[in-house]
Design an enzyme around this catalytic site. Structure first.
Site, PDB file in Angstrom:
ATOM      1  N   CYS A  77     -27.440  -8.614 -38.389  1.00 11.63           N
ATOM      2  CA  CYS A  77     -27.769  -7.312 -38.975  1.00 11.63           C
ATOM      3  C   CYS A  77     -26.912  -7.064 -40.213  1.00 11.63           C
ATOM      4  CB  CYS A  77     -27.511  -6.231 -37.931  1.00 11.63           C
ATOM      5  SG  CYS A  77     -27.724  -4.566 -38.550  1.00 11.63           S
ATOM      6  N   CYS A  80     -23.405  -3.649 -40.440  1.00  9.30           N
ATOM      7  CA  CYS A  80     -21.942  -3.824 -40.419  1.00  9.30           C
ATOM      8  C   CYS A  80     -21.634  -5.209 -40.976  1.00  9.30           C
ATOM      9  CB  CYS A  80     -21.413  -3.802 -38.989  1.00  9.30           C
ATOM     10  SG  CYS A  80     -21.622  -2.241 -38.145  1.00  9.30           S
ATOM     11  N   CYS A 163     -27.161  -0.137 -31.141  1.00 11.47           N
ATOM     12  CA  CYS A 163     -26.304  -0.064 -32.331  1.00 11.47           C
ATOM     13  C   CYS A 163     -25.000   0.646 -31.960  1.00 11.47           C
ATOM     14  CB  CYS A 163     -27.014   0.684 -33.458  1.00 11.47           C
ATOM     15  SG  CYS A 163     -25.974   0.851 -34.917  1.00 11.47           S
ATOM     16  N   GLN A 300     -21.868  13.512 -46.272  1.00 13.51           N
ATOM     17  CA  GLN A 300     -20.996  12.430 -45.800  1.00 13.51           C
ATOM     18  C   GLN A 300     -21.447  11.953 -44.424  1.00 13.51           C
ATOM     19  OE1 GLN A 300     -18.514  10.943 -47.429  1.00 13.51           O
ATOM     20  NE2 GLN A 300     -18.007  12.346 -49.079  1.00 13.51           N
ATOM     21  N   TYR A 329     -20.169  16.713 -59.031  1.00 17.33           N
ATOM     22  CA  TYR A 329     -20.890  15.864 -58.063  1.00 17.33           C
ATOM     23  C   TYR A 329     -20.766  16.527 -56.686  1.00 17.33           C
ATOM     24  CZ  TYR A 329     -19.854  12.422 -61.764  1.00 17.33           C
ATOM     25  OH  TYR A 329     -19.699  11.757 -62.954  1.00 17.33           O
ATOM     26  N   GLU A 350     -24.162  19.517 -59.704  1.00 16.71           N
ATOM     27  CA  GLU A 350     -24.813  18.440 -58.956  1.00 16.71           C
ATOM     28  C   GLU A 350     -26.194  18.174 -59.556  1.00 16.71           C
ATOM     29  OE1 GLU A 350     -24.574  16.347 -56.131  1.00 16.71           O
ATOM     30  OE2 GLU A 350     -26.702  15.986 -56.442  1.00 16.71           O
ATOM     31  N   ASP A 401     -16.246  13.807 -57.290  1.00 15.85           N
ATOM     32  CA  ASP A 401     -16.600  12.970 -56.137  1.00 15.85           C
ATOM     33  C   ASP A 401     -17.866  12.192 -56.494  1.00 15.85           C
ATOM     34  OD1 ASP A 401     -17.048  11.841 -53.676  1.00 15.85           O
ATOM     35  OD2 ASP A 401     -17.427  13.719 -52.611  1.00 15.85           O
ATOM     36  N   CYS A 428     -15.694   6.656 -53.631  1.00 17.75           N
ATOM     37  CA  CYS A 428     -16.182   5.749 -52.591  1.00 17.75           C
ATOM     38  C   CYS A 428     -16.174   4.305 -53.098  1.00 17.75           C
ATOM     39  CB  CYS A 428     -17.576   6.164 -52.118  1.00 17.75           C
ATOM     40  SG  CYS A 428     -18.753   6.353 -53.445  1.00 17.75           S
TER      41      CYS A 428
HETATM   42  N1  SAH Z   1     -19.013  16.070 -52.888  1.00 15.31           N
HETATM   43  C1  SAH Z   1     -20.192  15.909 -52.089  1.00 15.31           C
HETATM   44  C2  SAH Z   1     -21.157  14.836 -52.612  1.00 15.31           C
HETATM   45  C3  SAH Z   1     -20.572  13.520 -53.046  1.00 15.31           C
HETATM   46  S1  SAH Z   1     -21.710  12.191 -53.245  1.00 15.31           S
HETATM   47  C4  SAH Z   1     -19.828  15.632 -50.648  1.00 15.31           C
HETATM   48  O1  SAH Z   1     -18.691  15.287 -50.325  1.00 15.31           O
HETATM   49  O2  SAH Z   1     -20.694  15.768 -49.789  1.00 15.31           O
HETATM   50  C5  SAH Z   1     -22.070  12.193 -54.916  1.00 15.31           C
HETATM   51  C6  SAH Z   1     -23.046  13.233 -55.367  1.00 15.31           C
HETATM   52  O3  SAH Z   1     -23.193  13.097 -56.770  1.00 15.31           O
HETATM   53  C7  SAH Z   1     -24.452  13.123 -54.779  1.00 15.31           C
HETATM   54  O4  SAH Z   1     -24.812  14.374 -54.231  1.00 15.31           O
HETATM   55  C8  SAH Z   1     -25.337  12.791 -55.996  1.00 15.31           C
HETATM   56  O5  SAH Z   1     -26.616  13.369 -55.909  1.00 15.31           O
HETATM   57  C9  SAH Z   1     -24.545  13.385 -57.118  1.00 15.31           C
HETATM   58  N2  SAH Z   1     -24.745  12.804 -58.462  1.00 15.31           N
HETATM   59  C10 SAH Z   1     -25.040  11.543 -58.804  1.00 15.31           C
HETATM   60  N3  SAH Z   1     -25.049  11.397 -60.131  1.00 15.31           N
HETATM   61  C11 SAH Z   1     -24.722  12.617 -60.663  1.00 15.31           C
HETATM   62  C12 SAH Z   1     -24.545  13.086 -61.987  1.00 15.31           C
HETATM   63  N4  SAH Z   1     -24.706  12.294 -63.030  1.00 15.31           N
HETATM   64  N5  SAH Z   1     -24.204  14.380 -62.149  1.00 15.31           N
HETATM   65  C13 SAH Z   1     -24.029  15.196 -61.078  1.00 15.31           C
HETATM   66  N6  SAH Z   1     -24.183  14.790 -59.814  1.00 15.31           N
HETATM   67  C14 SAH Z   1     -24.529  13.515 -59.599  1.00 15.31           C
END
Ligand code: SAH
Length: 471
Positions: A77, A80, A163, A300, A329, A350, A401, A428
């Site tokens: 798979c 993981c 799983c 998340q 983001y 966002e 983020d 990430c």
């Molecule tokens: N901080 C949030 C989301 C993080 S993930 C949390 O912890 O839940 C990253 C996010 O960035 C996603 O929601 C994605 O849709 C958004 N994203 C991706 N490219 C972007 C951009 N160019 N401008 C703004 N947001 C963006």
């Protein structure tokens, strides 16, 4: 070294996708399933100029860090990658990866990083931790339906009713779906020819609320969609059986919806959503903040670790109640709302409109009045918003983020121009984090603290939070 040769390899390292790495005659050999400390006989599958790929033929000496994977299909798979490595060693490797990226790519002095790197926060029980599962639906060579995970580097579907990282409820939902597929003659999607109706099954679970959502991704248009819609016999059958299974396993099935994706693409979700049963969202809580989550929004995947991640971000933000914070983001506003109670004002940006709708709604249902959300690409929206703000509204803390590709340089430029006292970078992907930390250092923001959080146990991914501030 030649293809099909059997060679003896000492595995000394892990590659970015969790493969064991060893050297043979000057070749770097990637050995799938190999663990540092193993000595193996490997079957060479492919040879390039100075590297090759191999699979394990026989383990001659087993690494002290090697464990028996819990999952019966772990070696096939693609979900993981490193279940064969004991969890303590997984953490050590991820911690080293973050350290290496910050020093080698980020240019942070190793000695000063030693002094400010808080290591990695792991899970006590790193199993059944995911709140989201996305299963492709397809057919096998004999034309029989299959639902499961893609195999490593392929689109073959591996079925697995045990799983170890998803909730057992997911297997029950798949069993119900298989029955419906056969009873109503549903054609699974065949991506080779772009035909067939059922493409994916997405399951989301609110760990703190017990709410469950199932979203089926359908390749159909117009009247063809009717049989999937609310009130149809198929929908009723599915809702009944999933509801019963959910109750047995301590959950509450609250939402079934369909998402239409008629494009021949690897992107899972299309943008049209239709409710079949219940609302188009589920609720979950992080700390004392409640969140509404649409199937189209990012959330998340490991709620236990998310709490620790956000606590760390909050600690690094050093809020006293007087600060203006930008959360770039921001997704459905998770970090924004988590920080809002401790700040004067929070702005979130966002790109996904449904996520911004969720964010506004989330502020409302939590009675949080000092958070405002904007939809747009952060790199375009932030410079524009920054121009429109008065000095009093400018910021003290910026949280970013971004997805794996990291921040756009244009965005980092605006961040620097807005001149916050602190930047909290949630990442990430340690490699793009390193790149952005280096850029920010060249613009006067240096790394003060860093902490990794294991959000993705048994995979090679790792999350990191960093605090940067002006010298
Ligand atoms: N901080 C949030 C989301 C993080 S993930 C949390 O912890 O839940 C990253 C996010 O960035 C996603 O929601 C994605 O849709 C958004 N994203 C991706 N490219 C972007 C951009 N160019 N401008 C703004 N947001 C963006």
């Amino acid at each position: 070294m030649n293809k099909n040769e059997i060679v003896k390899v000492n595995i000394t390292d892990l590659g970015t996708e969790g493969e064991g790495i060893g050297k043979v005659d000057g070749f770097t050999l990637f050995v799938k399933g190999g663990v540092p400390g193993d000595v193996v006989e490997a079957h060479v599958l492919k040879v390039k100029k100075n590297l090759g790929y191999a699979k394990i033929e026989k383990i001659l000496t087993s690494s002290p860090d090697r464990v028996e994977p819990r999952c019966p299909v772990a070696s096939r798979c693609g979900g993981c990658q490193i279940q064969q490595l004991c969890y303590e060693k997984q953490l050590e490797i991820k911690k080293k990866k973050v350290f290496d990226c910050l020093t080698r790519i980020g240019g942070v002095d190793p000695e000063s990083l030693e002094g400010c790197f808080e290591g990695i926060i792991g899970m006590e029980e790193p199993w059944h931790y995911r709140n989201k599962a996305q299963y492709p639906v397809g057919i096998d060579r004999d034309g029989n339906p299959r639902i499961g995970f893609y195999a490593y580097h392929s689109h073959n579907i591996i079925e697995n009713d045990a799983c170890e990282i998803e909730k057992p409820l997911c297997a029950a939902v798949l069993k119900d779906l298989r029955l419906v597929i056969s009873r109503f003659n549903i054609m699974p999607y065949n991506e080779m020819v772009g035909k067939g109706e059922l493409r994916h099954c997405l399951i989301r679970t609110g760990f703190s609320t017990g709410e469950v959502m199932v979203c089926l991704v359908i390749n159909a248009k117009g009247k063809e969609l009717n049989k999937w819609k609310a009130g149809s016999e198929m929908a009723q059958t599915l809702v009944k059986s999933i509801s019963e299974d959910a109750v047995k396993l301590g959950f509450k099935f609250v939402s079934l919806c369909i998402n239409v994706n008629t494009k021949n693409t690897n992107v899972i979700l299309g943008d049209k959503l239709y409710p079949v049963y219940g609302p188009l969202y589920i609720n979950d809580m992080i700390g004392d903040v409640i969140f509404r989550i649409s199937p189209l929004s990012f959330y998340q995947v490991n709620p236990v670790q998310t709490r620790k991640l956000y606590d760390k971000a909050l600690e690094y933000a050093e809020l006293t109640g007087k600060e203006t914070v930008w959360d770039l983001y921001c997704g459905i506003g998770t970090i924004s709302l988590f920080l809002a109670r401790k700040a004067k004002k929070v702005y979130g940006v966002e790109i996904v409109p449904q996520a911004i709708d969720n964010a506004k709604e989330n502020a409302r249902i939590n009675n949080i009045t000092n958070a405002e959300f904007f939809c747009g690409a952060a790199e375009d929206a932030l410079p524009r918003l920054n121009r429109d703000l008065t000095d009093a509204e400018k910021c003290d803390v910026i949280v970013v983020d971004p997805p794996r590709k990291g921040c756009d340089e244009k965005l980092l430029d605006t961040v620097v121009k807005m001149s916050p006292s602190r930047i909290v970078y949630v990442s990430c992907d340690p490699a793009t984090l390193g790149r952005d930390v280096k850029y920010l250092a060249s613009r006067g923001y240096t790394l003060q603290k860093a902490c990794a959080v294991d959000q993705f146990c048994h995979s090679m991914h790792v999350e990191t939070v960093c605090l940067l501030s002006r010298e």
